[in-house]
Design an enzyme around this catalytic site. Structure first.
Site, PDB file in Angstrom:
ATOM      1  N   SER A  40      -8.818   0.121   0.244  1.00 37.00           N
ATOM      2  CA  SER A  40      -9.775  -0.859  -0.261  1.00 37.00           C
ATOM      3  C   SER A  40     -11.188  -0.701   0.280  1.00 37.00           C
ATOM      4  O   SER A  40     -12.086  -1.457  -0.108  1.00 37.00           O
ATOM      5  CB  SER A  40      -9.274  -2.285   0.012  1.00 37.00           C
ATOM      6  OG  SER A  40      -8.319  -2.653  -0.947  1.00 37.00           O
ATOM      7  N   LYS A  43     -13.814  -0.529  -2.382  1.00 39.90           N
ATOM      8  CA  LYS A  43     -14.552  -1.669  -2.938  1.00 39.90           C
ATOM      9  C   LYS A  43     -15.965  -1.766  -2.376  1.00 39.90           C
ATOM     10  O   LYS A  43     -16.803  -2.483  -2.950  1.00 39.90           O
ATOM     11  CB  LYS A  43     -13.769  -2.954  -2.695  1.00 39.90           C
ATOM     12  CG  LYS A  43     -12.424  -2.980  -3.436  1.00 39.90           C
ATOM     13  CD  LYS A  43     -11.680  -4.283  -3.212  1.00 39.90           C
ATOM     14  CE  LYS A  43     -10.363  -4.316  -3.973  1.00 39.90           C
ATOM     15  NZ  LYS A  43      -9.285  -3.583  -3.305  1.00 39.90           N
ATOM     16  N   SER A 100     -10.326  -9.069  -1.323  1.00 37.20           N
ATOM     17  CA  SER A 100     -10.148  -7.662  -1.696  1.00 37.20           C
ATOM     18  C   SER A 100      -9.340  -7.560  -2.989  1.00 37.20           C
ATOM     19  O   SER A 100      -8.367  -6.808  -3.092  1.00 37.20           O
ATOM     20  CB  SER A 100      -9.455  -6.880  -0.569  1.00 37.20           C
ATOM     21  OG  SER A 100      -9.610  -5.491  -0.756  1.00 37.20           O
ATOM     22  N   LYS A 202     -15.800  -4.161   5.660  1.00 38.38           N
ATOM     23  CA  LYS A 202     -14.654  -4.131   4.770  1.00 38.38           C
ATOM     24  C   LYS A 202     -13.425  -3.548   5.455  1.00 38.38           C
ATOM     25  O   LYS A 202     -13.515  -2.596   6.220  1.00 38.38           O
ATOM     26  CB  LYS A 202     -14.983  -3.291   3.525  1.00 38.38           C
ATOM     27  CG  LYS A 202     -13.952  -3.383   2.408  1.00 38.38           C
ATOM     28  CD  LYS A 202     -14.006  -4.709   1.687  1.00 38.38           C
ATOM     29  CE  LYS A 202     -12.880  -4.846   0.679  1.00 38.38           C
ATOM     30  NZ  LYS A 202     -11.559  -5.046   1.310  1.00 38.38           N
TER      31      LYS A 202
END
Length: 437
Positions: A40, A43, A100, A202
């Site tokens: 992720s 992202k 997320s 993140k």
């Protein structure tokens, strides 16, 4: 061996880097130019593309983004918007930063690019323009795909680019929670509010990548961006990140202009050439989603039953055209000794097959394994803090009229924590009981 300074031998998943965000100097690096799966962290680039679209006037914060059937059926984590319904661009941003959300990632990809594939090509082109020479994107969310790769250094560049190019939008990364309808989603980044100076960015996790984290730190007149990839657990990954911050923030320069990442050209940050053979993870099939299965809850008594084995589950998932990662050999990682439970970040529940012992909870039993996995995913989507660190898995159970599959969470440190998780889930409408194996 000092943590964060000398690499331990041979965990093929681990990579890390610390960059002085004012000068671009590398303060620490281990396998920083070797390719890894971003999970992720992907992202971050999806958000970069959104911020760029906002700046260029292609969308506004209140622009409605409709969810296609393809977006709505993405696996967790997700915000659960139905096909044909919509949310705003700003709600998409918050859902990517905190929850997320995979469904939101696909929805914005289709909105901005026309299709997932086109948007992924746009992401890769943008990565090249930022000097991310070893990064390739195949989707906007980071779910398993053998062609989706990056490096710790490339992720550090992207983190710095987000700060430098979009300082107004960067504030979203410090959001601690996000409300949508009647639900509140907490940020997966456990360092926010607990480590001084951390302002984002993140987390990421799939089984083939391990636990990933990109962190930005601004403390007084020093600034760094650090990356940890391939952690064995969320807790050990966070401990490694804290150690890197404590060791290298004070070594960062108090002078420097920043401005390290040019928007349309290769940056002045150093790039070393290297080659690395990633473990193969089959690309997501073109048709990733089966129709919704009927979930018939049948709460079985806690009698001993065999845990579904990895090979058996792998065959079943392959028959259903669900991609699963093939793990790299288990070798000694250069991570701190894990003293806490694993954080379950961005879980891919279809791959939860590990054997469990100790205290666990059961939330139901279903006629087929896929339905049990869907039930587990629905529970994970409730934002129950007591499930943080719990591992979802299924167990086969021989019933009078056939076979059922228990939907369980394991990894609790005692009866009290398992009971607490049940109590929280029952408030969300789930049946639940605790047991020990």
């Amino acid at each position: 061996m000092a943590l964060g300074t000398a690499p331990a031998a041979a965990n093929p998943k681990y990579a890390g880097i610390v960059i002085d965000a004012k000068t671009g100097k590398t303060l620490y690096a281990h396998e920083a130019d070797q390719q890894r799966y971003p999970a992720s962290l992907t992202k971050m680039m999806t958000l970069y593309m959104i911020f760029e679209a906002l700046e260029r006037g292609k969308v506004k914060l209140d622009t409605r983004v409709k969810f296609s059937a393809n977006a709505a059926k993405e696996p967790p984590t997700k915000i659960g918007i139905g096909a044909g319904k919509s949310v705003t661009v700003e709600q998409i941003i918050y859902s990517l930063v905190t929850k997320s959300a995979n469904d939101a990632s696909t929805a914005i990809a289709e909105h901005l690019g026309g299709s997932e594939a086109k948007f992924a090509s746009m992401m890769t082109a943008k990565a090249r323009s930022l000097g991310m020479s070893k990064t390739t994107f195949r989707n906007a969310h980071g779910l398993p795909n053998s062609g989706q790769v990056t490096t710790a250094r490339d992720m550090a560049k992207l983190g710095i680019a987000l700060r430098e190019h979009y300082p107004r939008q960067y504030k979203y990364f410090s959001a601690r929670s996000f409300k949508l309808g009647g639900s509140t989603f907490g940020n997966h980044n456990r360092l926010l509010g607990t480590v001084r100076g951390v302002d984002g960015i993140k987390t990421g996790y799939i089984r083939s990548s391990g636990f990933n984290l990109v962190t930005s730190v601004v403390d007084r007149d020093r600034s760094i961006v650090a990356v940890v990839m391939g952690g064995r657990t969320g807790a050990s990954r966070n401990a490694q990140m804290k150690d890197l911050i404590s060791r290298y923030l004070l070594k960062a320069s108090t002078r420097g202009s920043g401005n390290l990442i040019a928007r349309g050209a290769v940056s002045n940050m150093e790039v070393a050439s290297s080659a690395f053979e990633l473990p193969r993870v089959g690309p997501i099939p073109e048709r990733r989603h089966d129709g919704d299965a009927r979930i018939a809850l049948a709460y079985a008594a806690p009698t001993p039953a065999p845990v579904v084995g990895r090979e058996a589950l792998a065959k079943s998932l392959q028959a259903q055209k669900i991609a699963i990662p093939i793990p790299a050999p288990a070798l000694v990682p250069p991570m701190p000794v894990d003293t806490g439970a694993a954080d379950s970040i961005d879980p891919v529940t279809t791959a939860s097959t590990a054997s469990m012992s100790g205290w666990m909870i059961q939330i139901g039993a279903t006629p087929d394994r896929d339905s049990a996995l869907k039930l587990l995913a629905r529970a994970q989507n409730q934002g129950v803090k007591a499930l943080n660190g719990a591992e979802p898995f299924t167990m086969a159970y021989a019933a009078n009229n056939g076979q059922l599959y228990r939907a369980r969470f394991g990894g609790f440190d005692g009866q009290a924590s398992a009971a607490s998780a049940c109590k929280a889930l029952e408030k969300k409408g789930f049946a639940c009981w605790a047991t020990a194996n």
